[in-house]
Scaffold this motif. Structure first.
Motif, PDB file in Angstrom:
ATOM      1  N   GLY A  89       0.819  -1.216   0.000  1.00  0.00           N
ATOM      2  CA  GLY A  89       0.000   0.000   0.000  1.00  0.00           C
ATOM      3  C   GLY A  89       0.843   1.252   0.000  1.00  0.00           C
ATOM      4  N   GLU A  90       1.881   1.295   0.846  1.00  0.00           N
ATOM      5  CA  GLU A  90       2.735   2.484   0.936  1.00  0.00           C
ATOM      6  C   GLU A  90       3.506   2.713  -0.363  1.00  0.00           C
ATOM      7  OE1 GLU A  90       5.836   3.875   4.265  1.00  0.00           O
ATOM      8  OE2 GLU A  90       6.667   2.498   2.791  1.00  0.00           O
ATOM      9  N   THR A  91       4.147   1.650  -0.876  1.00  0.00           N
ATOM     10  CA  THR A  91       5.005   1.779  -2.059  1.00  0.00           C
ATOM     11  C   THR A  91       4.217   2.231  -3.283  1.00  0.00           C
ATOM     12  OG1 THR A  91       6.486   0.066  -1.213  1.00  0.00           O
ATOM     13  CG2 THR A  91       6.621   0.569  -3.566  1.00  0.00           C
ATOM     14  N   PHE A  92       3.119   1.535  -3.582  1.00  0.00           N
ATOM     15  CA  PHE A  92       2.336   1.885  -4.767  1.00  0.00           C
ATOM     16  C   PHE A  92       1.527   3.165  -4.549  1.00  0.00           C
ATOM     17  CE2 PHE A  92       3.173  -2.619  -5.535  1.00  0.00           C
ATOM     18  CZ  PHE A  92       3.577  -2.583  -6.868  1.00  0.00           C
ATOM     19  N   GLY A  93       1.137   3.425  -3.297  1.00  0.00           N
ATOM     20  CA  GLY A  93       0.418   4.657  -2.995  1.00  0.00           C
ATOM     21  C   GLY A  93       1.282   5.880  -3.218  1.00  0.00           C
ATOM     22  N   ILE A  94       2.525   5.833  -2.716  1.00  0.00           N
ATOM     23  CA  ILE A  94       3.451   6.952  -2.900  1.00  0.00           C
ATOM     24  C   ILE A  94       3.786   7.152  -4.372  1.00  0.00           C
ATOM     25  CG2 ILE A  94       5.833   7.713  -2.466  1.00  0.00           C
ATOM     26  CD1 ILE A  94       5.558   6.514   0.340  1.00  0.00           C
ATOM     27  N   SER A  95       3.932   6.049  -5.115  1.00  0.00           N
ATOM     28  CA  SER A  95       4.306   6.151  -6.535  1.00  0.00           C
ATOM     29  C   SER A  95       3.186   6.730  -7.392  1.00  0.00           C
ATOM     30  CB  SER A  95       4.720   4.775  -7.074  1.00  0.00           C
ATOM     31  OG  SER A  95       3.610   3.899  -7.136  1.00  0.00           O
ATOM     32  N   HIS A  96       1.923   6.647  -6.927  1.00  0.00           N
ATOM     33  CA  HIS A  96       0.793   7.154  -7.709  1.00  0.00           C
ATOM     34  C   HIS A  96       0.288   8.513  -7.226  1.00  0.00           C
ATOM     35  CE1 HIS A  96       0.496   2.964  -9.158  1.00  0.00           C
ATOM     36  NE2 HIS A  96      -0.143   3.484 -10.172  1.00  0.00           N
ATOM     37  N   THR A  97       0.882   9.042  -6.142  1.00  0.00           N
ATOM     38  CA  THR A  97       0.410  10.323  -5.611  1.00  0.00           C
ATOM     39  C   THR A  97       1.598  11.263  -5.381  1.00  0.00           C
ATOM     40  OG1 THR A  97       0.554   9.497  -3.329  1.00  0.00           O
ATOM     41  CG2 THR A  97      -1.567   9.254  -4.446  1.00  0.00           C
ATOM     42  N   THR A  98       1.300  12.444  -4.877  1.00  0.00           N
ATOM     43  CA  THR A  98       2.362  13.403  -4.581  1.00  0.00           C
ATOM     44  C   THR A  98       2.901  13.164  -3.166  1.00  0.00           C
ATOM     45  OG1 THR A  98       0.856  15.034  -3.639  1.00  0.00           O
ATOM     46  CG2 THR A  98       1.208  15.118  -6.027  1.00  0.00           C
ATOM     47  N   ALA A  99       4.049  13.760  -2.878  1.00  0.00           N
ATOM     48  CA  ALA A  99       4.657  13.605  -1.553  1.00  0.00           C
ATOM     49  C   ALA A  99       3.754  14.164  -0.464  1.00  0.00           C
ATOM     50  CB  ALA A  99       6.009  14.311  -1.531  1.00  0.00           C
ATOM     51  N   SER A 100       3.117  15.307  -0.728  1.00  0.00           N
ATOM     52  CA  SER A 100       2.259  15.920   0.286  1.00  0.00           C
ATOM     53  C   SER A 100       1.019  15.070   0.545  1.00  0.00           C
ATOM     54  CB  SER A 100       1.856  17.338  -0.121  1.00  0.00           C
ATOM     55  OG  SER A 100       1.275  17.359  -1.391  1.00  0.00           O
ATOM     56  N   GLU A 101       0.435  14.521  -0.503  1.00  0.00           N
ATOM     57  CA  GLU A 101      -0.751  13.674  -0.333  1.00  0.00           C
ATOM     58  C   GLU A 101      -0.427  12.417   0.469  1.00  0.00           C
ATOM     59  OE1 GLU A 101      -3.612  14.253  -4.186  1.00  0.00           O
ATOM     60  OE2 GLU A 101      -1.677  13.303  -4.525  1.00  0.00           O
ATOM     61  N   SER A 102       0.647  11.733   0.085  1.00  0.00           N
ATOM     62  CA  SER A 102       1.010  10.495   0.789  1.00  0.00           C
ATOM     63  C   SER A 102       1.366  10.796   2.241  1.00  0.00           C
ATOM     64  CB  SER A 102       2.175   9.792   0.083  1.00  0.00           C
ATOM     65  OG  SER A 102       3.312  10.625  -0.002  1.00  0.00           O
ATOM     66  N   GLY A 103       2.027  11.936   2.477  1.00  0.00           N
ATOM     67  CA  GLY A 103       2.372  12.319   3.840  1.00  0.00           C
ATOM     68  C   GLY A 103       1.143  12.520   4.706  1.00  0.00           C
ATOM     69  N   VAL A 104       0.134  13.183   4.161  1.00  0.00           N
ATOM     70  CA  VAL A 104      -1.102  13.425   4.909  1.00  0.00           C
ATOM     71  C   VAL A 104      -1.827  12.111   5.192  1.00  0.00           C
ATOM     72  CG1 VAL A 104      -3.402  14.469   4.804  1.00  0.00           C
ATOM     73  CG2 VAL A 104      -1.400  15.788   4.089  1.00  0.00           C
ATOM     74  N   PHE A 105      -1.918  11.232   4.187  1.00  0.00           N
ATOM     75  CA  PHE A 105      -2.576   9.939   4.369  1.00  0.00           C
ATOM     76  C   PHE A 105      -1.893   9.131   5.466  1.00  0.00           C
ATOM     77  CE2 PHE A 105      -5.204  10.268   0.619  1.00  0.00           C
ATOM     78  CZ  PHE A 105      -6.201   9.324   0.812  1.00  0.00           C
ATOM     79  N   LEU A 106      -0.566   8.986   5.378  1.00  0.00           N
ATOM     80  CA  LEU A 106       0.183   8.166   6.328  1.00  0.00           C
ATOM     81  C   LEU A 106       0.201   8.785   7.720  1.00  0.00           C
ATOM     82  CD1 LEU A 106       3.130   7.035   4.014  1.00  0.00           C
ATOM     83  CD2 LEU A 106       1.091   5.737   4.666  1.00  0.00           C
ATOM     84  N   ALA A 107      -0.010  10.101   7.793  1.00  0.00           N
ATOM     85  CA  ALA A 107      -0.084  10.758   9.099  1.00  0.00           C
ATOM     86  C   ALA A 107      -1.340  10.346   9.872  1.00  0.00           C
ATOM     87  CB  ALA A 107      -0.076  12.275   8.918  1.00  0.00           C
ATOM     88  N   CYS A 108      -2.293   9.749   9.171  1.00  0.00           N
ATOM     89  CA  CYS A 108      -3.542   9.310   9.808  1.00  0.00           C
ATOM     90  C   CYS A 108      -3.400   7.969  10.519  1.00  0.00           C
ATOM     91  CB  CYS A 108      -4.660   9.214   8.769  1.00  0.00           C
ATOM     92  SG  CYS A 108      -5.099  10.800   8.017  1.00  0.00           S
ATOM     93  N   ILE A 109      -2.235   7.322  10.393  1.00  0.00           N
ATOM     94  CA  ILE A 109      -2.031   5.999  10.996  1.00  0.00           C
ATOM     95  C   ILE A 109      -2.300   5.995  12.502  1.00  0.00           C
ATOM     96  CG2 ILE A 109      -0.247   4.307  11.601  1.00  0.00           C
ATOM     97  CD1 ILE A 109       0.841   4.576   8.755  1.00  0.00           C
ATOM     98  N   PRO A 110      -1.786   6.972  13.286  1.00  0.00           N
ATOM     99  CA  PRO A 110      -2.063   6.941  14.730  1.00  0.00           C
ATOM    100  C   PRO A 110      -3.553   6.964  15.057  1.00  0.00           C
ATOM    101  CG  PRO A 110      -0.303   8.491  14.259  1.00  0.00           C
ATOM    102  CD  PRO A 110      -0.879   8.085  12.938  1.00  0.00           C
ATOM    103  N   VAL A 111      -4.329   7.747  14.293  1.00  0.00           N
ATOM    104  CA  VAL A 111      -5.776   7.822  14.514  1.00  0.00           C
ATOM    105  C   VAL A 111      -6.420   6.479  14.200  1.00  0.00           C
ATOM    106  CG1 VAL A 111      -7.915   8.963  13.834  1.00  0.00           C
ATOM    107  CG2 VAL A 111      -5.796  10.285  13.999  1.00  0.00           C
TER     108      VAL A 111
END
Length: 304
Positions: A89-111
């Protein structure tokens, strides 16, 4: 008893902090390695080296793994969630989106980890932990947007990133449930699963593109790639995964999740000091907010 409890919390918190520091530093090595190889090739070599290193330590008697008489199903479930599904999920997600988008998505992990812990383990976070993790989330979002806010509007990319968020949260929960196993045993099975899946994927990718020889010779022909996979395999896989599993066992999912934003701060500092990357005042504000969030979630005062 109180002294033992305090010691457990301190050791668990240091393990979580160490884990996120190692993950934050891995950004430097990943950036260098993916300039000369695909992300799947990097993952394949990373987990293969990690598995070989840990197997060597077991054979040498440095660490001990005893799975005799224990059911492997709970460990396999953990390994499927992370590293297998999470890294896909992380590898293909980052490759298909921008750095800012992937950063925001992955920042939701603690929640997501808090929700999974409440729904599956019935362990509910305190008001203080919720506030701390939300502050950390805001800090990460400020930081990644400051680094360059842009949108890809890639539904496929968003779905892969959503997969990464959900599976990491489930990994956190099922690691806490795997009480019959040591942190080393859990880590070893996770690395074995990662090695099998990602080596097969890397070989498949190279066969499709007709560059199998290039994949096999990468560590011998590319010094930067070799350094990167050694760091990723030993520090970001063997050591970081063990620290993560240890932290969850000692302080639980909720407290461990609150440290995730630390890797963002470490990656920013590493980028400035080692790669000479630019640093804005907004990123500094984001980093300070992240640290405040981690402190709030783990401090001993109680909100009423």
């Amino acid at each position: 008893m109180a002294h033992q409890h305090t010691r457990t919390i301190v050791l668990g918190s240091l393990a979580a902090l160490g884990c996120e520091t190692l993950y934050g530093l891995s950004y430097i090595f990943t950036k260098q390695a993916t300039n000369s190889a695909s992300p799947i090739a990097l993952l394949g070599w990373r987990f293969l080296i990690a598995f070989i290193v840990m197997t060597g330590l077991i054979i040498a008697g440095v660490i001990h793994v005893n799975l005799a008489g224990k059911k492997l199903q709970p460990l396999l479930l953990v390994a499927i969630f992370d590293p297998v599904l999470y890294f896909i999920g992380e590898t293909f997600g980052i490759s298909h989106t921008t750095a800012s988008e992937s950063g925001v998505f992955l920042a939701c992990i603690p929640v997501a980890a808090l929700l999974a812990s409440a729904l599956i383990l019935h362990k509910y976070p305190s008001r203080q932990q919720i506030i701390g993790i939300l502050i950390t989330l805001i800090g990460v979002i400020i930081t990644v947007i400051a680094a360059g806010a842009s949108a890809s509007l890639s539904i496929i990319g968003y779905l892969f990133l959503f997969l990464a968020v959900v599976t990491y949260a489930l990994y956190s929960v099922y690691v806490e449930k795997a009480e019959a196993y040591t942190g080393i045993e859990i880590t070893y099975i996770m690395l074995a699963a990662g090695a099998i899946v990602f080596v097969v994927m890397a070989l498949g990718e190279s066969l499709i593109h007709g560059n199998l020889q290039s994949l096999l010779s990468l560590p011998m022909t590319n010094k930067r790639f070799t350094i990167a996979v050694l760091y990723q395999g030993i520090s970001s896989s063997v050591l970081a995964l063990f620290l993560s599993n240890y932290a969850i066992a000692k302080i639980g999912v909720n407290k461990t999740a609150s440290f995730i934003g630390v890797s963002t701060v470490v990656s920013i500092v590493a980028g400035i000091l080692l790669l000479g990357e630019a640093f804005s005042s907004t990123q500094l504000i984001g980093a300070v907010v992240i640290i405040c969030g981690v402190y709030t979630a783990n401090n001993t005062f109680h909100l009423k």
